[in-house]
Enzyme design. Structure first.
Site, PDB file in Angstrom:
ATOM      1  N   ARG A   1      25.797 -19.559  19.540  1.00 18.92           N
ATOM      2  CA  ARG A   1      26.313 -18.527  20.349  1.00 18.92           C
ATOM      3  C   ARG A   1      26.164 -16.880  19.790  1.00 18.92           C
ATOM      4  NH1 ARG A   1      31.750 -20.378  21.535  1.00 18.92           N
ATOM      5  NH2 ARG A   1      30.956 -21.875  22.651  1.00 18.92           N
TER       6      ARG A   1
ATOM      7  N   ARG B   1      26.259   2.421  18.547  1.00 15.28           N
ATOM      8  CA  ARG B   1      26.692   1.351  19.304  1.00 15.28           C
ATOM      9  C   ARG B   1      28.132   1.151  19.058  1.00 15.28           C
ATOM     10  NH1 ARG B   1      24.968  -4.231  18.013  1.00 15.28           N
ATOM     11  NH2 ARG B   1      27.015  -4.659  17.541  1.00 15.28           N
TER      12      ARG B   1
ATOM     13  N   GLU C   1      28.832   0.815  15.225  1.00 14.24           N
ATOM     14  CA  GLU C   1      27.401   0.503  14.433  1.00 14.24           C
ATOM     15  C   GLU C   1      26.508   1.572  14.454  1.00 14.24           C
ATOM     16  OE1 GLU C   1      27.092  -2.531  13.546  1.00 14.24           O
ATOM     17  OE2 GLU C   1      28.374  -3.968  14.465  1.00 14.24           O
TER      18      GLU C   1
END
Length: 189
Positions: free
Chosen positions: A104, A140, A157
């Site tokens: 994932r 981000r 980020e």
């Protein structure tokens, strides 16, 4: 998001890991959820051992409350050259306490996403708090919904983030333009 930072050699105790919905323990600098784990309420010993392991390696540790609504998906809003570019929603990574599903992490169920006005406002407020001379070439802002449904910043980020450019129309072109603009400012400065 309320975050407790633990520094190597600094103080901490069981209260740092006691949250009604459980906690997430992770290094302050990481990628792809490496060394990140979720702990259910009352699992202070496991959370403390995890933090100690990271601290013993000289790493700063972040302890955050686990937000159940993150299971609806984390939002990642991308800004290029200081302007909003695009957003995606990622599927949840910490679906079980203490478990990171490596598949994932590599394939978190990324889909294009239209952020709400509240999410855009929260992301812009987070970026406005960054002490930078001028617009950042790229950033981000990762958001989740708090228990009250309002967006909260999970991570900001700024150094080598995945910008999900292939998930945005014109993403690579916008990114190239933002880098060109930053380079011209640097050359003139």
């Amino acid at each position: 998001m309320p975050t407790r930072f633990l520094e190597p050699g600094g103080p901490y105790g069981e209260a740092d890991f006691d949250r009604p919905g459980g906690v997430v323990v992770k290094p302050a600098v990481s990628a792809g959820a490496r060394d990140t784990a979720r702990y259910e309420p009352g699992r202070h010993a496991g959370a403390a051992r995890h933090a100690r392991m990271l601290l013993d390696r000289g790493r700063t540790v972040m302890v955050q409350p686990y937000l159940r609504r993150v299971e609806e998906g984390e939002r990642a809003l991308v800004f290029l050259g200081g302007a909003y570019s695009h957003a995606i929603r990622k599927g949840p990574l910490l679906t079980e306490a203490g478990v990171i599903d490596n598949f994932r992490v590599a394939h978190p169920g990324v889909t294009a996403y239209d952020p709400t006005d509240a999410e855009l406002r929260t992301a812009r407020d987070a970026l406005a708090a960054v002490p930078a001379p001028g617009a950042l070439p790229f950033a981000r802002v990762d958001l989740a919904l708090g228990e009250d449904g309002e967006p909260v910043v999970r991570e900001l980020e700024l150094i080598e983030p995945n910008l999900f450019l292939r998930d945005a129309p014109h993403g690579p072109e916008r990114f190239a333009e933002a880098i060109r603009a930053a380079a011209s400012v640097a050359a003139a400065g």
